[in-house]
Design a protein around this motif. Structure first.
Motif, PDB file in Angstrom:
ATOM      1  N   MET A   1      25.682  64.665  58.145  1.00  0.00           N
ATOM      2  CA  MET A   1      25.904  65.902  57.453  1.00  0.00           C
ATOM      3  C   MET A   1      25.306  65.880  56.394  1.00  0.00           C
ATOM      4  SD  MET A   1      28.081  69.262  58.330  1.00  0.00           S
ATOM      5  CE  MET A   1      28.211  68.908  59.204  1.00  0.00           C
ATOM      6  N   LEU A 170      17.611  69.040  67.395  1.00  0.00           N
ATOM      7  CA  LEU A 170      18.657  68.278  66.951  1.00  0.00           C
ATOM      8  C   LEU A 170      19.254  66.821  67.362  1.00  0.00           C
ATOM      9  CD1 LEU A 170      20.809  69.767  64.082  1.00  0.00           C
ATOM     10  CD2 LEU A 170      21.769  67.671  65.853  1.00  0.00           C
ATOM     11  N   ASP A 173      15.810  64.854  68.044  1.00  0.00           N
ATOM     12  CA  ASP A 173      14.924  63.834  67.389  1.00  0.00           C
ATOM     13  C   ASP A 173      15.721  63.979  65.960  1.00  0.00           C
ATOM     14  OD1 ASP A 173      13.039  62.522  65.619  1.00  0.00           O
ATOM     15  OD2 ASP A 173      12.199  65.156  65.835  1.00  0.00           O
ATOM     16  N   PRO A 174      17.351  63.264  65.890  1.00  0.00           N
ATOM     17  CA  PRO A 174      17.899  62.926  64.872  1.00  0.00           C
ATOM     18  C   PRO A 174      17.113  62.322  63.792  1.00  0.00           C
ATOM     19  CG  PRO A 174      18.328  60.760  66.284  1.00  0.00           C
ATOM     20  CD  PRO A 174      17.047  61.968  66.979  1.00  0.00           C
ATOM     21  N   TYR A 177      16.951  65.074  61.458  1.00  0.00           N
ATOM     22  CA  TYR A 177      18.282  65.945  61.610  1.00  0.00           C
ATOM     23  C   TYR A 177      18.857  67.085  60.455  1.00  0.00           C
ATOM     24  CZ  TYR A 177      23.404  66.017  61.540  1.00  0.00           C
ATOM     25  OH  TYR A 177      25.194  66.676  61.734  1.00  0.00           O
ATOM     26  N   ASP A 178      18.671  66.969  59.150  1.00  0.00           N
ATOM     27  CA  ASP A 178      18.905  67.573  57.641  1.00  0.00           C
ATOM     28  C   ASP A 178      17.564  68.864  57.977  1.00  0.00           C
ATOM     29  OD1 ASP A 178      20.280  65.948  56.940  1.00  0.00           O
ATOM     30  OD2 ASP A 178      18.914  64.610  55.254  1.00  0.00           O
ATOM     31  N   TYR A 180      16.265  69.833  61.002  1.00  0.00           N
ATOM     32  CA  TYR A 180      17.156  70.775  61.382  1.00  0.00           C
ATOM     33  C   TYR A 180      18.041  71.587  61.254  1.00  0.00           C
ATOM     34  CZ  TYR A 180      13.188  68.376  64.718  1.00  0.00           C
ATOM     35  OH  TYR A 180      11.979  68.280  65.135  1.00  0.00           O
ATOM     36  N   PHE A 181      19.180  71.374  60.721  1.00  0.00           N
ATOM     37  CA  PHE A 181      20.790  71.362  60.589  1.00  0.00           C
ATOM     38  C   PHE A 181      20.329  72.393  59.207  1.00  0.00           C
ATOM     39  CE2 PHE A 181      24.719  71.407  58.874  1.00  0.00           C
ATOM     40  CZ  PHE A 181      25.248  71.750  59.897  1.00  0.00           C
TER      41      PHE A 181
END
Length: 347
Positions: A1, A170, A173-174, A177-178, A180-181
């Motif tokens: 994160m 998320l 599909d890592p 990640y950024d 979606y987060f």
């Protein structure tokens, strides 16, 4: 994160919401109670605008990757601006649909984004759509835009359903990640204001998403899901998409079918949606919110588990069709079911 992204997103969103809330009465971007709306006071409908501005700032001040092409982004902007105008002056339903259809057609023709196949949903192998795929894409985009727009009927519901969608993406599909987060963070900050968590008796900080936000999210969500579920780089099977957006999709289709059967105007607003039915059963708006969100999470979890364990696509499609049939029966016979439930409660 990436904590920098999280902090930047929260700060930008809070500042945007507070600033736009003060400007809303001057610009006319407020929602006034009427026969269908039982909220109190003039509520700013600046949630979508605040989220859009905040996301643009975050994109400019970071290396966050934007997942859409220039063409799709510009078409999303057109739809967003039409929603913003609608929030201010209430466009005629036919004009809204015309704009949505035009955006959908251009997404296919200019954005080169369309459905090519449905996967193996009929026990006969991959089902390719050919020319019909482009027509179905136009229908799918217009349906998704209106599904997310019409589900926005009680505080927090649209935001929580969108958070659910992006949380599933998320997990699946890592690589994005950024992005979606960040979107989940934007929606979470909006949710806090939408639910009135920062309001006091002297100062209401409550806001609504507005048509600009709901239509923008409906468009970008369906474009994202089409892109992820079609060749050449399939990241999620088409049948799984149905489970991810089950609640808004089924709610819209069921309402359209009910209005056709009752010979009512398709675009006429009413209080016949799932959340209205839950509340007629005696649930508070917060309990209805919790119940519908739990259902959405259950359906998307089924889809995600099916995706992870490579469940048979045809069986997943049949299961979804059966679930929708049950849902449709519930909607078409809602008031009879409500009377039975209320009678049982009184006894």
């Amino acid at each position: 994160m990436n904590m920098y992204l999280v902090i930047l997103t929260v700060i930008c969103t809070v500042i945007s919401i507070l600033s736009l809330s003060k400007l809303a009465p001057v610009t006319g971007l407020v929602d006034i109670p009427d026969s269908r709306k039982n909220h109190r006071g003039r509520i700013p409908v600046i949630g979508g605008l605040a989220i859009a501005i905040s996301l643009c700032v975050v994109l400019l001040l970071s290396t966050l990757k934007w997942p859409f092409s220039l063409e799709v982004s510009l078409l999303g902007l057109v739809l967003f601006l039409s929603g913003l105008i609608d929030d201010k002056v209430a466009l005629a339903p036919k004009l809204r649909i015309m704009v949505q259809v035009a955006v959908a057609i251009l997404t296919v023709m200019v954005g080169d984004l369309y459905l090519m196949f449905f996967g193996d949903i009929f026990f006969v192998g991959d089902f390719y759509l050919g020319f019909w795929g482009k027509l179905l894409t136009v229908l799918a985009i217009v349906t998704a835009i209106n599904a997310f727009n019409m589900i926005d009927g009680i505080d927090g519901l649209l935001a929580l359903l969108l958070i659910n969608v992006f949380a599933v993406l998320l997990i699946n599909d890592p690589g994005m990640y950024d992005f979606y987060f960040v979107v989940i963070t934007l929606l979470s900050v909006f949710l806090a204001f939408n639910l009135g968590l920062f309001s006091t008796r002297q100062n209401s900080r409550k806001i609504f998403m507005g048509d600009a936000g709901s239509m923008m999210f409906g468009y970008f969500v369906v474009c994202l899901l089409i892109d992820k579920s079609q060749p050449p780089g399939i990241e999620i099977r088409p049948v799984t998409v149905l489970w991810i957006i089950a609640i808004p999709l089924m709610d819209l289709v069921a309402i359209v079918i009910r209005r056709i059967l009752k010979k009512q105007p398709l675009m006429k607003a009413d209080r016949e949606h799932l959340h209205h039915i839950f509340m007629r059963m005696g649930l508070s708006d917060r309990r209805a919110l919790a119940g519908i969100t739990a259902l959405a999470m259950l359906f998307s979890s089924i889809g995600l588990l099916g995706e992870r364990f490579h469940a048979n696509e045809s069986l997943m499609f049949i299961a979804f069709f059966i679930m929708f049939a049950v849902y449709l029966y519930f909607i078409l016979h809602a008031w009879r079911i409500v009377r039975i439930v209320n009678l049982m409660k009184r006894r």
